[in-house]
Design an enzyme around this catalytic site. Structure first.
Site, PDB file in Angstrom:
ATOM      1  CE  LYS A  89      -3.778  -1.946   2.613  1.00  0.00           C
ATOM      2  NZ  LYS A  89      -4.870  -1.592   1.559  1.00  0.00           N
ATOM      3  NE  ARG A 123     -10.400 -10.237  -1.754  1.00  0.00           N
ATOM      4  CZ  ARG A 123     -10.804  -9.484  -2.894  1.00  0.00           C
ATOM      5  NH1 ARG A 123     -11.023  -9.782  -4.003  1.00  0.00           N
ATOM      6  NH2 ARG A 123     -10.877  -8.153  -2.490  1.00  0.00           N
TER       7      ARG A 123
HETATM    8  N1  BES Z   1      -8.032  -3.734   4.392  1.00  0.00           N
HETATM    9  C1  BES Z   1      -8.273  -3.652   2.960  1.00  0.00           C
HETATM   10  C2  BES Z   1      -9.460  -3.041   2.744  1.00  0.00           C
HETATM   11  C3  BES Z   1      -9.752  -1.528   3.104  1.00  0.00           C
HETATM   12  C4  BES Z   1      -8.976  -0.234   2.406  1.00  0.00           C
HETATM   13  C5  BES Z   1     -10.403  -1.041   4.132  1.00  0.00           C
HETATM   14  C6  BES Z   1      -9.265   1.148   2.814  1.00  0.00           C
HETATM   15  C7  BES Z   1     -10.492   0.283   4.467  1.00  0.00           C
HETATM   16  C8  BES Z   1      -9.863   1.120   3.874  1.00  0.00           C
HETATM   17  C9  BES Z   1      -8.085  -4.898   2.211  1.00  0.00           C
HETATM   18  O1  BES Z   1      -7.160  -5.729   2.681  1.00  0.00           O
HETATM   19  C10 BES Z   1      -7.624  -4.302   0.874  1.00  0.00           C
HETATM   20  O2  BES Z   1      -6.513  -4.055   0.740  1.00  0.00           O
HETATM   21  N2  BES Z   1      -8.306  -4.361  -0.227  1.00  0.00           N
HETATM   22  C11 BES Z   1      -7.925  -4.212  -1.576  1.00  0.00           C
HETATM   23  C12 BES Z   1      -8.310  -5.309  -2.533  1.00  0.00           C
HETATM   24  C13 BES Z   1      -7.806  -4.986  -4.026  1.00  0.00           C
HETATM   25  C14 BES Z   1      -6.587  -5.169  -3.886  1.00  0.00           C
HETATM   26  C15 BES Z   1      -8.573  -5.703  -4.874  1.00  0.00           C
HETATM   27  C16 BES Z   1      -8.452  -2.774  -1.832  1.00  0.00           C
HETATM   28  O3  BES Z   1      -9.682  -2.539  -1.301  1.00  0.00           O
HETATM   29  O4  BES Z   1      -7.910  -1.837  -2.526  1.00  0.00           O
HETATM   30 MN    MN Z   2      -5.510  -5.731   2.105  1.00  0.00          MN
END
Ligand code: BES
Ligand code: MN
Ligand code: ZN
Length: 492
Positions: free
Chosen positions: A267, A341
């Site tokens: 991230k 997931r």
């Molecule tokens: N924990 C995050 C989701 C999230 C992001 C929650 C920002 C709250 C605020 C999750 O693990 C994630 O990173 N999801 C990705 C999925 C993507 C790679 C398909 C996302 O939402 O960007």
């Molecule tokens: Mn994530």
């Protein structure tokens, strides 16, 4: 913080030994009490002169009124007494009072309490008076200890609502507390200890599985996420038995990523600290169990928490790696940041052994859900009509709202890959739905629903902090189930 409710007219409440008193006022003088005590007189005059407007949240602060024992009194309008207006009124009244640091607060309504109003008022007050303490060297502990609700008329159902509210608030606060803790103070090991502590003396069963046991179960997907982390994973299994073991349990599965860096698909730096909240689903399961222990409803509930960090490392899982989940399905991990997931799917397979009547997973799963629904409603994903209805109802009755999202099979199209049974990500479109479609593949053996709480579990910016959601929704769902006759409890 302790809540109680008493049957008392306003003319009697003024003789109570309180540090502060909030009075929920009516919209006009006709609805005001016609007693001759000093506070009723002031109230009627304030309404008559227009010094207390009928708009929700309008306040009039009084101090040192002769004949009133409480030094601080705040008159506040609740307009039509809807829950939204009750909340506004409590927020405004507490803003006027909090500097006085009352220990014992009275909360009187000139109108009528209902179960929902009591819970709304108590929750809003708990919210306003909460302060995070865990990692401060000089923590400011909450001074408010006792809240006495009152009205001229109080029935048994109000007392029952108060008991329930007390438990909901303590569950919400536990969830907040754990979600707010930074990742180095809320590791998978710490979460497991918290679960043990909640179970202790409450006759819950609580089993903690480590990497070896999880490997033995064949949870290759969960293990793949954990393999980049130095902190060891934990799989937490909590069991609350409130009724005959013949009764199928509800299983709650909480995403317990104690920190989500994204892994190798890392991230960006801004706001990455907020990924300490990526175990809010797990925290909500802990909160629900805390409340179950207090209320002991006639229902069986299992809580499952797959807990790990998601870290980049020489050992970390790489984009393109294929792993075998506990279900036997192979997964191509195209993006290591779609880790939620991957831990949940193995927990969903594990849930089969409980022959559950329903399984609900709770997860801060996708940024896409934040874009879709913001911080107002959690995303609800299910193909089970009864379960959808019950969870939506629980959302409305608790004020902890959710919104049903689509689950058409066509949304699963993008998860297809040549290299495994399924990929862990599809394209950017409908990201919260494709995530749910991924999970659904692992939840075929029971009625299942998924709550995406990415937008609702915490607030960003100046008000940064966990909300304790969706503990209220889940408890209302479970308690409604517990009050149904056994015969109608079999499905969802
Ligand atoms: N924990 C995050 C989701 C999230 C992001 C929650 C920002 C709250 C605020 C999750 O693990 C994630 O990173 N999801 C990705 C999925 C993507 C790679 C398909 C996302 O939402 O960007
Ligand atoms: Mn994530
Ligand atoms: Zn995550």
């Amino acid at each position: 913080m302790n809540f109680e409710i008493q049957k008392r007219a306003l003319s009697r409440v003024i003789r109570d030994d309180l540090d502060a008193l909030i009075v929920f006022c009516p919209q006009n003088t006709e609805q005001a009490p016609d007693a001759q005590d000093p506070l009723s007189l002031v109230l009627r005059q304030a309404l008559a002169k227009g010094d207390l407007t009928p708009k929700a949240g309008s306040v009039l602060s009084l101090y040192g009124l002769a004949g009133v024992k409480s030094r601080h009194v705040v008159l506040v309008s609740t307009e039509d007494q809807t829950c939204a207006h009750i909340r506004t009124a409590v927020v405004a009244a507490w803003a006027a009072l909090k500097a006085a640091k009352p220990k014992h607060l009275g909360m009187h309504t000139v109108g009528e309490w209902t179960a929902q109003r009591l819970q709304t008022a108590a929750s809003a007050l708990a919210d306003g008076s909460y302060s995070y303490t865990a990692t401060l060297s000089k923590p400011q502990h909450r001074t408010l200890q006792q809240v006495t609700f009152s009205a001229a008329d109080v029935a048994a159902e109000h007392r029952a609502a108060m008991v329930q509210t007390q438990a909901v608030v303590s569950g919400v606060e536990l969830a907040k507390e754990w979600a707010n803790r930074p990742a180095n103070h809320a590791t998978p090991t710490h979460l497991a200890e918290a679960a043990k502590a909640i179970a202790k003396g409450r006759s819950f069963k609580c089993d903690i599985l480590g990497p070896k046991e999880v490997a033995k179960l064949g949870m290759g997907s969960f293990l793949a996420v954990a393999q980049g982390a130095a902190e060891p994973l934990r799989f937490i299994v909590m069991r609350y038995s409130g009724t005959s073991s013949a009764q199928a349990p509800v299983v709650l599965v909480g995403k317990g990523i104690t920190f989500d860096t994204g892994g190798i698909s890392m991230k960006p730096a801004p706001e990455m600290d907020e990924m300490k909240y990526d175990m809010s689903g797990a925290a909500s399961v802990l909160g629900v169990f805390k409340a179950l222990g207090q209320l002991r409803p006639a229902i069986n509930v299992v809580g499952l928490i797959p807990a790990t960090e998601n870290m980049p490392d020489g050992m970390a899982v790489k984009p393109g790696d294929v792993v075998t989940s506990m279900s036997g399905q192979t997964i191509e991990i195209l993006n290591t940041d779609a880790e939620g997931r991957l831990v949940l799917c193995d927990a969903l397979t594990y849930a089969e052994r409980f022959k559950p009547q329903a399984v609900i997973d709770i997860a801060t799963l996708t940024g896409a859900c934040v874009i879709a629904l913001g911080g107002v409603r959690s995303g609800l994903f299910t193909s089970d009509e009864a379960l959808a209805q019950h969870l939506q109802q629980a959302g409305e009755s608790s004020g902890d709202l959710c919104w049903r999202m689509p689950m058409d099979e066509a949304y699963a199209e993008g998860l297809k890959t040549r290299f495994a049974d399924v990929a862990n990500v599809a394209g950017r479109a409908a990201g919260s739905v494709t995530a749910a479609k991924f999970l659904q593949r692992f939840a075929q053996k029971y009625p299942w629903a998924h709550l995406d709480i990415a937008g609702t579990a915490w607030k960003s910016g100046a008000a940064k902090g966990a909300t304790g959601r969706p503990v209220g929704l889940l408890l209302h769902y479970l308690l409604a189930k517990a009050s149904l006759p056994v015969s109608s409890r079999r499905r969802a």
